[in-house]
Write a protein that holds these residues in place. Sequence first.
Motif, PDB file in Angstrom:
ATOM      1  N   ARG A  55      14.045   2.969  32.915  1.00  0.00           N
ATOM      2  CA  ARG A  55      13.438   1.984  33.803  1.00  0.00           C
ATOM      3  C   ARG A  55      14.481   1.036  34.380  1.00  0.00           C
ATOM      4  O   ARG A  55      14.336   0.555  35.497  1.00  0.00           O
ATOM      5  CB  ARG A  55      12.361   1.190  33.039  1.00  0.00           C
ATOM      6  CG  ARG A  55      11.113   2.008  32.738  1.00  0.00           C
ATOM      7  CD  ARG A  55      10.425   2.440  34.026  1.00  0.00           C
ATOM      8  NE  ARG A  55       9.282   3.330  33.777  1.00  0.00           N
ATOM      9  CZ  ARG A  55       9.353   4.644  33.796  1.00  0.00           C
ATOM     10  NH1 ARG A  55      10.521   5.244  34.047  1.00  0.00           N
ATOM     11  NH2 ARG A  55       8.295   5.378  33.557  1.00  0.00           N
ATOM     12  N   GLU A  56      15.510   0.787  33.635  1.00  0.00           N
ATOM     13  CA  GLU A  56      16.580  -0.091  34.113  1.00  0.00           C
ATOM     14  C   GLU A  56      17.922   0.599  33.891  1.00  0.00           C
ATOM     15  O   GLU A  56      18.335   0.805  32.755  1.00  0.00           O
ATOM     16  CB  GLU A  56      16.551  -1.441  33.390  1.00  0.00           C
ATOM     17  CG  GLU A  56      15.319  -2.276  33.707  1.00  0.00           C
ATOM     18  CD  GLU A  56      15.376  -3.646  33.066  1.00  0.00           C
ATOM     19  OE1 GLU A  56      16.448  -3.985  32.507  1.00  0.00           O
ATOM     20  OE2 GLU A  56      14.374  -4.367  33.115  1.00  0.00           O
ATOM     21  N   VAL A  57      18.564   0.952  34.985  1.00  0.00           N
ATOM     22  CA  VAL A  57      19.877   1.599  34.927  1.00  0.00           C
ATOM     23  C   VAL A  57      20.780   0.947  35.957  1.00  0.00           C
ATOM     24  O   VAL A  57      20.339   0.636  37.064  1.00  0.00           O
ATOM     25  CB  VAL A  57      19.778   3.115  35.234  1.00  0.00           C
ATOM     26  CG1 VAL A  57      21.125   3.800  35.024  1.00  0.00           C
ATOM     27  CG2 VAL A  57      18.711   3.763  34.385  1.00  0.00           C
ATOM     28  N   LYS A  58      22.033   0.738  35.605  1.00  0.00           N
ATOM     29  CA  LYS A  58      22.977   0.177  36.562  1.00  0.00           C
ATOM     30  C   LYS A  58      23.371   1.263  37.563  1.00  0.00           C
ATOM     31  O   LYS A  58      23.480   2.434  37.221  1.00  0.00           O
ATOM     32  CB  LYS A  58      24.220  -0.339  35.840  1.00  0.00           C
ATOM     33  CG  LYS A  58      23.951  -1.549  34.944  1.00  0.00           C
ATOM     34  CD  LYS A  58      25.237  -2.018  34.288  1.00  0.00           C
ATOM     35  CE  LYS A  58      24.981  -3.247  33.415  1.00  0.00           C
ATOM     36  NZ  LYS A  58      26.228  -3.708  32.743  1.00  0.00           N
ATOM     37  N   GLU A  59      23.595   0.852  38.795  1.00  0.00           N
ATOM     38  CA  GLU A  59      23.989   1.814  39.820  1.00  0.00           C
ATOM     39  C   GLU A  59      25.305   2.496  39.467  1.00  0.00           C
ATOM     40  O   GLU A  59      25.531   3.662  39.801  1.00  0.00           O
ATOM     41  CB  GLU A  59      24.117   1.130  41.183  1.00  0.00           C
ATOM     42  CG  GLU A  59      24.355   2.118  42.317  1.00  0.00           C
ATOM     43  CD  GLU A  59      24.373   1.467  43.678  1.00  0.00           C
ATOM     44  OE1 GLU A  59      25.065   1.987  44.568  1.00  0.00           O
ATOM     45  OE2 GLU A  59      23.686   0.433  43.872  1.00  0.00           O
ATOM     46  N   ASP A 100      11.794   2.269  42.549  1.00  0.00           N
ATOM     47  CA  ASP A 100      12.998   1.430  42.481  1.00  0.00           C
ATOM     48  C   ASP A 100      14.208   2.229  42.016  1.00  0.00           C
ATOM     49  O   ASP A 100      15.304   2.100  42.567  1.00  0.00           O
ATOM     50  CB  ASP A 100      12.769   0.243  41.537  1.00  0.00           C
ATOM     51  CG  ASP A 100      11.797  -0.774  42.112  1.00  0.00           C
ATOM     52  OD1 ASP A 100      11.635  -0.794  43.352  1.00  0.00           O
ATOM     53  OD2 ASP A 100      11.196  -1.534  41.332  1.00  0.00           O
ATOM     54  N   LEU A 101      13.993   3.070  40.996  1.00  0.00           N
ATOM     55  CA  LEU A 101      15.099   3.869  40.473  1.00  0.00           C
ATOM     56  C   LEU A 101      15.502   4.953  41.473  1.00  0.00           C
ATOM     57  O   LEU A 101      16.693   5.256  41.624  1.00  0.00           O
ATOM     58  CB  LEU A 101      14.711   4.500  39.134  1.00  0.00           C
ATOM     59  CG  LEU A 101      15.810   5.272  38.398  1.00  0.00           C
ATOM     60  CD1 LEU A 101      17.053   4.407  38.203  1.00  0.00           C
ATOM     61  CD2 LEU A 101      15.297   5.777  37.053  1.00  0.00           C
ATOM     62  N   SER A 102      14.539   5.529  42.174  1.00  0.00           N
ATOM     63  CA  SER A 102      14.870   6.565  43.159  1.00  0.00           C
ATOM     64  C   SER A 102      15.694   5.977  44.301  1.00  0.00           C
ATOM     65  O   SER A 102      16.611   6.627  44.812  1.00  0.00           O
ATOM     66  CB  SER A 102      13.598   7.217  43.709  1.00  0.00           C
ATOM     67  OG  SER A 102      12.812   6.283  44.423  1.00  0.00           O
ATOM     68  N   PHE A 106      19.437   7.161  45.112  1.00  0.00           N
ATOM     69  CA  PHE A 106      19.798   7.619  46.456  1.00  0.00           C
ATOM     70  C   PHE A 106      21.015   6.858  46.973  1.00  0.00           C
ATOM     71  O   PHE A 106      21.909   7.448  47.577  1.00  0.00           O
ATOM     72  CB  PHE A 106      18.613   7.437  47.397  1.00  0.00           C
ATOM     73  CG  PHE A 106      18.876   7.889  48.803  1.00  0.00           C
ATOM     74  CD1 PHE A 106      19.172   9.206  49.088  1.00  0.00           C
ATOM     75  CD2 PHE A 106      18.820   6.978  49.858  1.00  0.00           C
ATOM     76  CE1 PHE A 106      19.413   9.628  50.399  1.00  0.00           C
ATOM     77  CE2 PHE A 106      19.058   7.385  51.167  1.00  0.00           C
ATOM     78  CZ  PHE A 106      19.355   8.712  51.439  1.00  0.00           C
ATOM     79  N   LYS A 107      21.054   5.559  46.744  1.00  0.00           N
ATOM     80  CA  LYS A 107      22.221   4.763  47.147  1.00  0.00           C
ATOM     81  C   LYS A 107      23.479   5.263  46.448  1.00  0.00           C
ATOM     82  O   LYS A 107      24.533   5.409  47.071  1.00  0.00           O
ATOM     83  CB  LYS A 107      21.998   3.288  46.806  1.00  0.00           C
ATOM     84  CG  LYS A 107      20.992   2.570  47.679  1.00  0.00           C
ATOM     85  CD  LYS A 107      20.859   1.116  47.248  1.00  0.00           C
ATOM     86  CE  LYS A 107      19.905   0.339  48.128  1.00  0.00           C
ATOM     87  NZ  LYS A 107      19.785  -1.080  47.682  1.00  0.00           N
ATOM     88  N   ALA A 108      23.353   5.521  45.151  1.00  0.00           N
ATOM     89  CA  ALA A 108      24.498   6.022  44.389  1.00  0.00           C
ATOM     90  C   ALA A 108      24.945   7.378  44.916  1.00  0.00           C
ATOM     91  O   ALA A 108      26.148   7.675  44.977  1.00  0.00           O
ATOM     92  CB  ALA A 108      24.129   6.122  42.910  1.00  0.00           C
ATOM     93  N   PHE A 109      23.975   8.200  45.322  1.00  0.00           N
ATOM     94  CA  PHE A 109      24.301   9.513  45.888  1.00  0.00           C
ATOM     95  C   PHE A 109      25.121   9.375  47.166  1.00  0.00           C
ATOM     96  O   PHE A 109      26.124  10.085  47.350  1.00  0.00           O
ATOM     97  CB  PHE A 109      23.017  10.295  46.178  1.00  0.00           C
ATOM     98  CG  PHE A 109      23.217  11.461  47.106  1.00  0.00           C
ATOM     99  CD1 PHE A 109      23.824  12.620  46.663  1.00  0.00           C
ATOM    100  CD2 PHE A 109      22.821  11.381  48.441  1.00  0.00           C
ATOM    101  CE1 PHE A 109      24.038  13.695  47.527  1.00  0.00           C
ATOM    102  CE2 PHE A 109      23.024  12.442  49.300  1.00  0.00           C
ATOM    103  CZ  PHE A 109      23.635  13.603  48.845  1.00  0.00           C
ATOM    104  N   SER A 156      13.507  -0.370  52.884  1.00  0.00           N
ATOM    105  CA  SER A 156      14.526  -0.337  51.827  1.00  0.00           C
ATOM    106  C   SER A 156      15.355   0.943  51.887  1.00  0.00           C
ATOM    107  O   SER A 156      16.588   0.907  51.816  1.00  0.00           O
ATOM    108  CB  SER A 156      13.861  -0.469  50.453  1.00  0.00           C
ATOM    109  OG  SER A 156      13.209  -1.714  50.319  1.00  0.00           O
ATOM    110  N   PHE A 157      14.691   2.081  52.023  1.00  0.00           N
ATOM    111  CA  PHE A 157      15.410   3.355  52.072  1.00  0.00           C
ATOM    112  C   PHE A 157      16.219   3.492  53.362  1.00  0.00           C
ATOM    113  O   PHE A 157      17.353   3.988  53.341  1.00  0.00           O
ATOM    114  CB  PHE A 157      14.436   4.528  51.928  1.00  0.00           C
ATOM    115  CG  PHE A 157      14.122   4.877  50.504  1.00  0.00           C
ATOM    116  CD1 PHE A 157      14.983   5.665  49.761  1.00  0.00           C
ATOM    117  CD2 PHE A 157      12.961   4.407  49.898  1.00  0.00           C
ATOM    118  CE1 PHE A 157      14.707   5.993  48.443  1.00  0.00           C
ATOM    119  CE2 PHE A 157      12.668   4.724  48.587  1.00  0.00           C
ATOM    120  CZ  PHE A 157      13.528   5.517  47.844  1.00  0.00           C
TER     121      PHE A 157
END
Length: 334
Positions: A55-59, A100-102, A106-109, A156-157
């Motif tokens: 549920r909570e992961v750093k980018e 939120d995580l997706s 996606f940003k990290a991708f 946002s996306f």
Amino acid sequence: MAFCLHPEAMTDRAEQEDEIYLHPKLKLANNLASPDRNKRERAMSLVCLWLTSQREVKEEELFKIWKGLFYCLRRAEKVPSQQEDLVCRMSNLIEKLDSDLSLMFFKAFLTATVKELETIEDECSSGTFYVLLSHNVSRVLSILKINGWNLTMIQSFMDAILERSLLVQDGLVMEKINKQIADVFLGLLKEFLPIPIEVLPVLLDPFWIAMEKGGNKSVSEKIITRIFIPICESGIRRMEDRSIDSEDGYLGDCVVSLPLLLLSSRVEKIAAISESHSLIVKELQEKAMHLENLMNLKKVEVKSNQSNSTDTACILEDCVKSNQSNSTDTAGIL
């Protein structure tokens, strides 16, 4: 405590990379980069399991996961069918996460893809990453549809695409990435039609902004030829009742619902800052003007019909009043 990807488990290129930290118990990073296909397959499943449980992961951690996934993808280069399967499975990861995580994934991708492609010189190897990029953009659109085309989520996306890609126009890699997004975006969007009328302007806004910033001319040309000219053409066909198919008709409905002033003003703004590719911009201007003329003509026809309907109603009303008056007079005589 984090698990470290040891250099001996990497390829020659990977040995020069920083250590990748993933789940401490599962040895995901080592297995994603393993030459053993079974280990890679197992690691892919565990990555999916781990991500969907978070549920909570750093980018930063998501960025490292993508690096591990890219190692896995490159290990399968010699077997195209395996690589194609991996591309589908990797893109499906985004859709399986909460919103939120997706978005963060996606940003990290997007960030990780730039870094990865900057290290690849072989066109054949890089081609797989552009395919993965297209798949992930498609999954983003799928997420937006699943969530009812929520405008805040769309914003946002699309901001992620704008800030992580379209506005970053330095170097050949970014040019290729942005041209790829522009090349496939409208075609991917058609797969999810119909959409609410108010959604289309939000989806298109990042592409307008990218051109208005006056950045890479080649990217701007691709945006115009692959997105905005086809959109104008779809609107024109809709106004002329000759849409190619249902998707074209749905898109045309959205286009003709766009505020004319907004469309014409943005086209003129692009024309003012675009000198070197003026022929393409001129074509866009002509298409937009044609569409505007058709829409204005349609408005005149609608107003005329409404006026005629009003006149007819008045005539009928007068006739009714006259008949009522005559009936009254006749009754008095009797």
